[in-house]
Motif scaffolding. Sequence first.
Motif, PDB file in Angstrom:
ATOM      1  N   PRO A  27       0.738  -1.345  -0.281  1.00 58.62           N
ATOM      2  CA  PRO A  27       0.041  -0.007  -0.041  1.00 58.62           C
ATOM      3  C   PRO A  27       0.928   1.220   0.035  1.00 58.62           C
ATOM      4  N   ARG A  28       2.138   1.374   0.462  1.00 64.02           N
ATOM      5  CA  ARG A  28       2.681   2.484   0.729  1.00 64.02           C
ATOM      6  C   ARG A  28       3.405   2.962  -0.808  1.00 64.02           C
ATOM      7  N   ILE A  29       3.268   2.153  -1.773  1.00 61.01           N
ATOM      8  CA  ILE A  29       3.832   2.624  -2.967  1.00 61.01           C
ATOM      9  C   ILE A  29       2.643   2.234  -4.286  1.00 61.01           C
ATOM     10  N   ALA A  30       1.393   1.914  -3.619  1.00 62.83           N
ATOM     11  CA  ALA A  30       0.200   1.657  -4.459  1.00 62.83           C
ATOM     12  C   ALA A  30      -0.254   3.091  -5.091  1.00 62.83           C
ATOM     13  N   TRP A  31      -0.900   2.653  -6.327  1.00 58.34           N
ATOM     14  CA  TRP A  31      -1.713   3.831  -6.743  1.00 58.34           C
ATOM     15  C   TRP A  31      -2.953   4.453  -6.123  1.00 58.34           C
TER      16      TRP A  31
ATOM     17  N   GLY B 234     -10.956  -2.949  -2.379  1.00 56.54           N
ATOM     18  CA  GLY B 234     -10.036  -3.492  -1.375  1.00 56.54           C
ATOM     19  C   GLY B 234      -8.875  -2.411  -1.045  1.00 56.54           C
ATOM     20  N   ARG B 235      -7.531  -2.845  -0.661  1.00 55.40           N
ATOM     21  CA  ARG B 235      -6.901  -1.767   0.117  1.00 55.40           C
ATOM     22  C   ARG B 235      -6.085  -1.066  -1.246  1.00 55.40           C
ATOM     23  N   THR B 236      -5.916  -1.858  -2.376  1.00 55.00           N
ATOM     24  CA  THR B 236      -4.989  -1.114  -3.246  1.00 55.00           C
ATOM     25  C   THR B 236      -5.537  -1.319  -4.766  1.00 55.00           C
ATOM     26  N   GLY B 237      -6.897  -1.720  -4.776  1.00 53.18           N
ATOM     27  CA  GLY B 237      -7.296  -1.791  -6.126  1.00 53.18           C
ATOM     28  C   GLY B 237      -7.221  -3.119  -6.689  1.00 53.18           C
ATOM     29  N   ILE B 238      -7.717  -3.167  -7.980  1.00 49.91           N
ATOM     30  CA  ILE B 238      -7.546  -4.638  -8.651  1.00 49.91           C
ATOM     31  C   ILE B 238      -6.901  -4.101 -10.149  1.00 49.91           C
ATOM     32  N   ASN B 239      -6.122  -5.091 -10.744  1.00 46.57           N
ATOM     33  CA  ASN B 239      -5.587  -4.674 -12.214  1.00 46.57           C
ATOM     34  C   ASN B 239      -6.396  -5.782 -13.162  1.00 46.57           C
ATOM     35  N   SER B 240      -6.992  -5.232 -14.241  1.00 49.49           N
ATOM     36  CA  SER B 240      -7.604  -6.057 -15.074  1.00 49.49           C
ATOM     37  C   SER B 240      -7.154  -6.733 -16.309  1.00 49.49           C
ATOM     38  N   GLY B 241      -5.811  -6.497 -16.390  1.00 51.80           N
ATOM     39  CA  GLY B 241      -4.938  -7.066 -17.513  1.00 51.80           C
ATOM     40  C   GLY B 241      -5.103  -8.610 -17.627  1.00 51.80           C
ATOM     41  N   VAL B 242      -5.510  -9.256 -16.593  1.00 52.23           N
ATOM     42  CA  VAL B 242      -5.707 -10.701 -16.335  1.00 52.23           C
ATOM     43  C   VAL B 242      -7.046 -10.760 -15.808  1.00 52.23           C
ATOM     44  N   MET B 243      -8.318 -11.398 -16.508  1.00 54.24           N
ATOM     45  CA  MET B 243      -9.613 -11.201 -15.911  1.00 54.24           C
ATOM     46  C   MET B 243     -10.003 -12.359 -16.180  1.00 54.24           C
TER      47      MET B 243
ATOM     48  N   TRP C 172      -0.074 -14.528 -10.834  1.00 50.32           N
ATOM     49  CA  TRP C 172      -0.753 -14.867 -12.035  1.00 50.32           C
ATOM     50  C   TRP C 172      -1.056 -13.404 -12.916  1.00 50.32           C
ATOM     51  N   ASN C 173      -0.530 -12.436 -12.404  1.00 48.60           N
ATOM     52  CA  ASN C 173      -0.441 -11.176 -13.045  1.00 48.60           C
ATOM     53  C   ASN C 173       0.798 -10.054 -12.569  1.00 48.60           C
ATOM     54  N   TYR C 174       1.960 -10.618 -12.975  1.00 45.66           N
ATOM     55  CA  TYR C 174       3.082 -10.117 -12.332  1.00 45.66           C
ATOM     56  C   TYR C 174       3.456  -8.837 -13.300  1.00 45.66           C
ATOM     57  N   ARG C 175       3.742  -7.734 -12.914  1.00 45.98           N
ATOM     58  CA  ARG C 175       4.102  -6.309 -13.599  1.00 45.98           C
ATOM     59  C   ARG C 175       5.324  -6.040 -13.108  1.00 45.98           C
ATOM     60  N   PRO C 176       5.769  -4.884 -13.666  1.00 44.60           N
ATOM     61  CA  PRO C 176       7.190  -4.068 -13.155  1.00 44.60           C
ATOM     62  C   PRO C 176       6.753  -3.541 -11.843  1.00 44.60           C
ATOM     63  N   ASP C 177       5.669  -3.279 -11.583  1.00 41.91           N
ATOM     64  CA  ASP C 177       5.319  -2.580 -10.187  1.00 41.91           C
ATOM     65  C   ASP C 177       5.704  -3.561  -9.153  1.00 41.91           C
ATOM     66  N   HIS C 178       5.710  -5.005  -9.451  1.00 39.76           N
ATOM     67  CA  HIS C 178       6.079  -6.067  -8.466  1.00 39.76           C
ATOM     68  C   HIS C 178       7.665  -5.968  -8.287  1.00 39.76           C
ATOM     69  N   CYS C 179       8.460  -5.303  -8.963  1.00 35.61           N
ATOM     70  CA  CYS C 179       9.846  -5.346  -8.745  1.00 35.61           C
ATOM     71  C   CYS C 179      10.717  -4.068  -8.901  1.00 35.61           C
TER      72      CYS C 179
ATOM     73  N   GLY D 281      12.111  -2.916  -5.929  1.00 39.76           N
ATOM     74  CA  GLY D 281      12.318  -3.985  -4.995  1.00 39.76           C
ATOM     75  C   GLY D 281      11.136  -5.040  -4.998  1.00 39.76           C
ATOM     76  N   SER D 282      11.534  -6.303  -5.032  1.00 39.49           N
ATOM     77  CA  SER D 282      10.490  -7.482  -4.938  1.00 39.49           C
ATOM     78  C   SER D 282       9.347  -7.379  -4.006  1.00 39.49           C
ATOM     79  N   ASN D 283       8.205  -7.396  -4.423  1.00 37.99           N
ATOM     80  CA  ASN D 283       7.065  -7.385  -3.439  1.00 37.99           C
ATOM     81  C   ASN D 283       5.896  -8.387  -3.848  1.00 37.99           C
ATOM     82  N   CYS D 284       6.052  -9.199  -4.553  1.00 40.43           N
ATOM     83  CA  CYS D 284       5.164 -10.212  -4.782  1.00 40.43           C
ATOM     84  C   CYS D 284       5.856 -11.639  -4.249  1.00 40.43           C
ATOM     85  N   ALA D 285       5.306 -11.869  -3.065  1.00 39.10           N
ATOM     86  CA  ALA D 285       5.639 -13.222  -2.409  1.00 39.10           C
ATOM     87  C   ALA D 285       5.340 -14.335  -3.159  1.00 39.10           C
ATOM     88  N   SER D 286       4.214 -14.936  -3.891  1.00 36.98           N
ATOM     89  CA  SER D 286       3.820 -15.988  -4.424  1.00 36.98           C
ATOM     90  C   SER D 286       4.727 -16.009  -5.464  1.00 36.98           C
ATOM     91  N   ALA D 287       5.339 -15.182  -6.271  1.00 36.57           N
ATOM     92  CA  ALA D 287       6.294 -15.316  -7.200  1.00 36.57           C
ATOM     93  C   ALA D 287       7.491 -15.676  -6.599  1.00 36.57           C
TER      94      ALA D 287
END
Length: 415
Positions: free
Chosen positions: A226-230, A241-250, A314-321, A324-330
């Motif tokens: 959330p500290r760097i979310a849009w 939710g807390r940070t919205g959803i991305n519709s690139g994979v739906m 399942w929707n890994y974008r540049p925002d996740h790295c 710095g890495s912030n997608c734990a499942s990846a």
Amino acid sequence: MRRYIRALMLCTVFAVFSGLYVYSKLFYSDELLGGNGPKRVFIPPRVPGASRGATDKTGPQNPHWYIMRQKGRAEAGGGSVESRPEPPMHLAVVACGERLEETLTMIKSAVLFSIRRLYLHIFAEDQLHASFTEALELWPGFIRSRFIYTVYSISFPSENAAEWKKLFKPCASQRLFLPLILKDVDSIVYVDSDVLFLQPVDGLWAFLSQLNSSQLAAMAPEHEEPRIAWYNRFARHPFYGRTGINSGVMLMNMTRMRNAFFKNDMTSVGLRWEELLMPLLQKYKLNITWGDQDLLNIIFHHNPDTLLEFPCQWNYRPDHCIYGSNCASAEEDGIYILHGNRGVYHNHKQPAFRAVYEAVQKYSFGADPVTSLLDPLEEELLKTTHTYCGKSHMIFTKRLARSLANINRKAPHGR
């Protein structure tokens, strides 16, 4: 007494002749069918409003037909066995402008790794139709047998077509109208053209079975941190939710979407999908930045019980790295779907993303997947470690390596 005897004899004679008639009919029917019982043909409904691709003329004969045969009794123990091919997974994409090659690369990744057959729904500007057909028909037969496709014209409600088409990126809002256009399709995966599958589509499709009775769609969060979310920092409209959803994979259960009544902040009663979209745009069009994705965030903000969240892998974008890495499942299991938004496949800002895109694009069907795709990619990724995303280069190939292991098994020898 004689009357009763005569009546009894007449009934007996009638019953005998009736039995003989029924027996002859059954015997004659079985002879006609070769003793295998009835055979039925099932024709799935045609998708309305579509122009058929060349798939209808080539590849497996008439892929839109499925044959169901009811076999007679099995030798081992009787009963009837009914079989038919497993229905395909439906995958939709929208391509406008200079997105032809990017879309073909996405399709290539989907077809390359998937297990079940795919039905591709390609929405494109009319001038791209011939190019899509020509490119797909040039793919080798063992690849073409894994999918069928339809190419559609871009289609918006006539009274507001210009407004919808220019919303955010050209044609991007087409995805909002898929439930209304593909009326005979139950469920579908929609992806942006800048998506790459690094594992079979089957895994994403399996989320359909995880939807509870109220859920009708599945997407990944826009951000994990959330500290760097849009959305939670800059949005001027409601979001999910807390940070919205991305519709690139739906993932959409479109039957449920067509039948549901959606809560909203415009009326006190629920509105159907087709009733909701235009009023929503009119109310928020001066406050939205990301077009149709913002509208989806508003819808699911008011209807959070209808959405299933799937993990960021399942929707890994540049925002996740990028910071710095912030997608734990990846980090744990690798990237399942790579989403190269921000144009990173075509510039040098995130070379790790570009390396994956170019590796898939350059791969030749039938070539050894390890020496022709994985090894060159790993070599290129080692050159990206000066970037934050490149420092996590192992997660770009972790899942991909498993997917590539299945390709040689599916490709025929000598290809």
